[in-house]
Design a protein around this motif. Structure first.
Motif, PDB file in Angstrom:
ATOM      1  N   GLU A   1       0.053   1.105  25.938  1.00 21.43           N
ATOM      2  CA  GLU A   1      -0.972   1.977  26.504  1.00 21.43           C
ATOM      3  C   GLU A   1      -0.389   3.293  27.035  1.00 21.43           C
ATOM      4  OE1 GLU A   1      -4.743   1.881  29.584  1.00 21.43           O
ATOM      5  OE2 GLU A   1      -3.344   0.214  29.588  1.00 21.43           O
ATOM      6  N   SER A   2       0.800   3.233  27.629  1.00 22.90           N
ATOM      7  CA  SER A   2       1.414   4.429  28.213  1.00 22.90           C
ATOM      8  C   SER A   2       2.596   4.942  27.395  1.00 22.90           C
ATOM      9  CB  SER A   2       1.865   4.136  29.644  1.00 22.90           C
ATOM     10  OG  SER A   2       0.757   3.803  30.450  1.00 22.90           O
ATOM     11  N   LEU A   3       2.727   4.446  26.166  1.00 23.58           N
ATOM     12  CA  LEU A   3       3.789   4.925  25.281  1.00 23.58           C
ATOM     13  C   LEU A   3       3.260   6.134  24.520  1.00 23.58           C
ATOM     14  CD1 LEU A   3       6.703   4.106  24.401  1.00 23.58           C
ATOM     15  CD2 LEU A   3       5.646   3.135  22.361  1.00 23.58           C
ATOM     16  N   SER A   4       3.976   7.244  24.621  1.00 25.58           N
ATOM     17  CA  SER A   4       3.477   8.479  24.011  1.00 25.58           C
ATOM     18  C   SER A   4       4.089   8.783  22.652  1.00 25.58           C
ATOM     19  CB  SER A   4       3.743   9.663  24.950  1.00 25.58           C
ATOM     20  OG  SER A   4       5.137   9.785  25.222  1.00 25.58           O
ATOM     21  N   TYR A   5       5.235   8.153  22.332  1.00 24.90           N
ATOM     22  CA  TYR A   5       5.948   8.508  21.099  1.00 24.90           C
ATOM     23  C   TYR A   5       6.838   7.349  20.678  1.00 24.90           C
ATOM     24  CZ  TYR A   5       9.367  10.873  18.100  1.00 24.90           C
ATOM     25  OH  TYR A   5      10.173  11.221  17.057  1.00 24.90           O
ATOM     26  N   ILE A   6       6.984   7.172  19.355  1.00 28.14           N
ATOM     27  CA  ILE A   6       7.922   6.188  18.827  1.00 28.14           C
ATOM     28  C   ILE A   6       8.673   6.813  17.651  1.00 28.14           C
ATOM     29  CG2 ILE A   6       6.243   5.089  17.282  1.00 28.14           C
ATOM     30  CD1 ILE A   6       7.659   2.395  18.000  1.00 28.14           C
ATOM     31  N   SER A   7       9.985   6.662  17.637  1.00 30.84           N
ATOM     32  CA  SER A   7      10.812   7.208  16.557  1.00 30.84           C
ATOM     33  C   SER A   7      11.266   6.080  15.644  1.00 30.84           C
ATOM     34  CB  SER A   7      12.037   7.922  17.145  1.00 30.84           C
ATOM     35  OG  SER A   7      12.967   6.969  17.639  1.00 30.84           O
TER      36      SER A   7
ATOM     37  N   GLU B   1       3.638 -16.470  27.872  1.00 30.03           N
ATOM     38  CA  GLU B   1       3.508 -15.129  27.311  1.00 30.03           C
ATOM     39  C   GLU B   1       4.245 -14.130  28.192  1.00 30.03           C
ATOM     40  OE1 GLU B   1      -0.251 -13.397  25.517  1.00 30.03           O
ATOM     41  OE2 GLU B   1      -0.131 -12.287  27.404  1.00 30.03           O
ATOM     42  N   ILE B   2       5.056 -13.310  27.566  1.00 31.95           N
ATOM     43  CA  ILE B   2       5.751 -12.226  28.253  1.00 31.95           C
ATOM     44  C   ILE B   2       5.200 -10.916  27.721  1.00 31.95           C
ATOM     45  CG2 ILE B   2       7.954 -11.060  28.614  1.00 31.95           C
ATOM     46  CD1 ILE B   2       9.308 -13.795  28.399  1.00 31.95           C
ATOM     47  N   THR B   3       4.816 -10.039  28.635  1.00 30.65           N
ATOM     48  CA  THR B   3       4.327  -8.714  28.259  1.00 30.65           C
ATOM     49  C   THR B   3       5.327  -7.672  28.734  1.00 30.65           C
ATOM     50  OG1 THR B   3       2.017  -9.408  28.415  1.00 30.65           O
ATOM     51  CG2 THR B   3       2.448  -7.038  28.509  1.00 30.65           C
ATOM     52  N   LEU B   4       5.682  -6.784  27.823  1.00 29.25           N
ATOM     53  CA  LEU B   4       6.518  -5.639  28.161  1.00 29.25           C
ATOM     54  C   LEU B   4       5.667  -4.386  27.994  1.00 29.25           C
ATOM     55  CD1 LEU B   4       9.885  -6.509  26.343  1.00 29.25           C
ATOM     56  CD2 LEU B   4       9.296  -6.843  28.749  1.00 29.25           C
ATOM     57  N   ALA B   5       5.360  -3.739  29.117  1.00 28.61           N
ATOM     58  CA  ALA B   5       4.594  -2.499  29.083  1.00 28.61           C
ATOM     59  C   ALA B   5       5.589  -1.341  29.037  1.00 28.61           C
ATOM     60  CB  ALA B   5       3.701  -2.395  30.311  1.00 28.61           C
ATOM     61  N   LEU B   6       5.464  -0.518  28.006  1.00 33.15           N
ATOM     62  CA  LEU B   6       6.372   0.613  27.825  1.00 33.15           C
ATOM     63  C   LEU B   6       5.668   1.903  28.179  1.00 33.15           C
ATOM     64  CD1 LEU B   6       7.712  -1.697  26.263  1.00 33.15           C
ATOM     65  CD2 LEU B   6       8.368  -0.064  24.536  1.00 33.15           C
ATOM     66  N   GLU B   7       6.369   2.759  28.920  1.00 31.91           N
ATOM     67  CA  GLU B   7       5.804   4.036  29.319  1.00 31.91           C
ATOM     68  C   GLU B   7       6.793   5.150  28.960  1.00 31.91           C
ATOM     69  OE1 GLU B   7       4.441   6.371  33.391  1.00 31.91           O
ATOM     70  OE2 GLU B   7       4.671   4.191  33.414  1.00 31.91           O
ATOM     71  N   GLY B   8       6.299   6.170  28.287  1.00 27.58           N
ATOM     72  CA  GLY B   8       7.151   7.296  27.909  1.00 27.58           C
ATOM     73  C   GLY B   8       7.388   7.342  26.416  1.00 27.58           C
ATOM     74  N   ARG B   9       8.660   7.516  26.037  1.00 28.14           N
ATOM     75  CA  ARG B   9       9.033   7.671  24.628  1.00 28.14           C
ATOM     76  C   ARG B   9      10.001   6.562  24.227  1.00 28.14           C
ATOM     77  NH1 ARG B   9       8.722  12.921  22.445  1.00 28.14           N
ATOM     78  NH2 ARG B   9      10.699  12.575  21.387  1.00 28.14           N
TER      79      ARG B   9
ATOM     80  N   MET C   1      12.163   6.287  29.541  1.00 34.59           N
ATOM     81  CA  MET C   1      11.155   5.279  29.311  1.00 34.59           C
ATOM     82  C   MET C   1      11.235   4.255  30.436  1.00 34.59           C
ATOM     83  SD  MET C   1      10.531   2.747  26.061  1.00 34.59           S
ATOM     84  CE  MET C   1      12.043   1.865  26.271  1.00 34.59           C
ATOM     85  N   THR C   2      10.078   3.778  30.833  1.00 32.29           N
ATOM     86  CA  THR C   2       9.979   2.731  31.841  1.00 32.29           C
ATOM     87  C   THR C   2       9.469   1.461  31.161  1.00 32.29           C
ATOM     88  OG1 THR C   2       9.433   4.380  33.514  1.00 32.29           O
ATOM     89  CG2 THR C   2       8.915   2.089  34.039  1.00 32.29           C
ATOM     90  N   ILE C   3      10.099   0.324  31.465  1.00 31.81           N
ATOM     91  CA  ILE C   3       9.690  -0.967  30.913  1.00 31.81           C
ATOM     92  C   ILE C   3       9.293  -1.865  32.073  1.00 31.81           C
ATOM     93  CG2 ILE C   3      10.384  -2.981  29.581  1.00 31.81           C
ATOM     94  CD1 ILE C   3      12.543  -1.184  28.272  1.00 31.81           C
ATOM     95  N   THR C   4       8.066  -2.371  32.036  1.00 34.49           N
ATOM     96  CA  THR C   4       7.579  -3.286  33.062  1.00 34.49           C
ATOM     97  C   THR C   4       7.339  -4.644  32.416  1.00 34.49           C
ATOM     98  OG1 THR C   4       6.504  -1.448  34.195  1.00 34.49           O
ATOM     99  CG2 THR C   4       5.820  -3.679  34.821  1.00 34.49           C
ATOM    100  N   LYS C   5       7.993  -5.668  32.958  1.00 33.39           N
ATOM    101  CA  LYS C   5       7.902  -7.017  32.405  1.00 33.39           C
ATOM    102  C   LYS C   5       6.956  -7.863  33.261  1.00 33.39           C
ATOM    103  CE  LYS C   5      10.833 -11.079  31.731  1.00 33.39           C
ATOM    104  NZ  LYS C   5      12.190 -11.599  31.881  1.00 33.39           N
ATOM    105  N   THR C   6       6.017  -8.546  32.590  1.00 28.84           N
ATOM    106  CA  THR C   6       5.085  -9.440  33.252  1.00 28.84           C
ATOM    107  C   THR C   6       5.093 -10.775  32.517  1.00 28.84           C
ATOM    108  OG1 THR C   6       3.667  -7.542  33.734  1.00 28.84           O
ATOM    109  CG2 THR C   6       2.694  -9.725  34.019  1.00 28.84           C
ATOM    110  N   GLU C   7       5.196 -11.864  33.258  1.00 29.77           N
ATOM    111  CA  GLU C   7       5.152 -13.193  32.653  1.00 29.77           C
ATOM    112  C   GLU C   7       3.868 -13.887  33.059  1.00 29.77           C
ATOM    113  OE1 GLU C   7       8.758 -15.562  32.700  1.00 29.77           O
ATOM    114  OE2 GLU C   7       9.893 -13.769  33.269  1.00 29.77           O
ATOM    115  N   ASN C   8       3.211 -14.486  32.069  1.00 32.65           N
ATOM    116  CA  ASN C   8       1.983 -15.232  32.302  1.00 32.65           C
ATOM    117  C   ASN C   8       2.077 -16.514  31.490  1.00 32.65           C
ATOM    118  OD1 ASN C   8      -0.566 -16.137  32.854  1.00 32.65           O
ATOM    119  ND2 ASN C   8      -1.632 -14.556  31.694  1.00 32.65           N
ATOM    120  N   GLY C   9       2.573 -17.573  32.104  1.00 26.84           N
ATOM    121  CA  GLY C   9       2.797 -18.810  31.368  1.00 26.84           C
ATOM    122  C   GLY C   9       3.885 -18.604  30.338  1.00 26.84           C
TER     123      GLY C   9
END
Length: 100
Positions: free
Chosen positions: A47-53, A11-19, A1-9
């Protein structure tokens, strides 16, 4: 899994990709622990997360509890149909804020 962190003021966004599963859940927990104090607003972009256990659900539940205790917000965005179905079956759609 890839985690991309973005800060906007504040608000913190963590975009998850994979499983998000037993193997990758500890990685997400580590990223969340690095915050120290819970952010005012945390967004998970699935958006790019394909599976969650169940291990991934456990991380989300503990994060929601932290958000509640800190009077912050937690939002799930862009979850695909499969992940939305998991949320519905487990009742997490009643616990989490889920947006398109």
């Amino acid at each position: 899994m890839t985690i991309t962190k973005t800060e906007n003021g504040k608000e913190i966004t963590l975009a998850l990709e994979g499983r998000l599963d037993t193997n990758s859940a500890p990685e997400l927990e580590k990223v969340l622990a690095e915050f120290g104090v819970y952010p005012q607003s945390l967004v998970f972009d699935f958006e790019s997360l394909s599976y969650i256990s169940s291990a991934g659900l456990r991380v989300l539940l503990s994060t929601q509890k932290r958000a509640n205790a800190a009077q912050g917000t937690l939002v799930i965005r862009n979850a695909n149909e499969l992940i939305r179905e998991v949320f519905e079956v487990t009742g997490f759609d009643n616990i989490l804020t889920i947006e398109d």
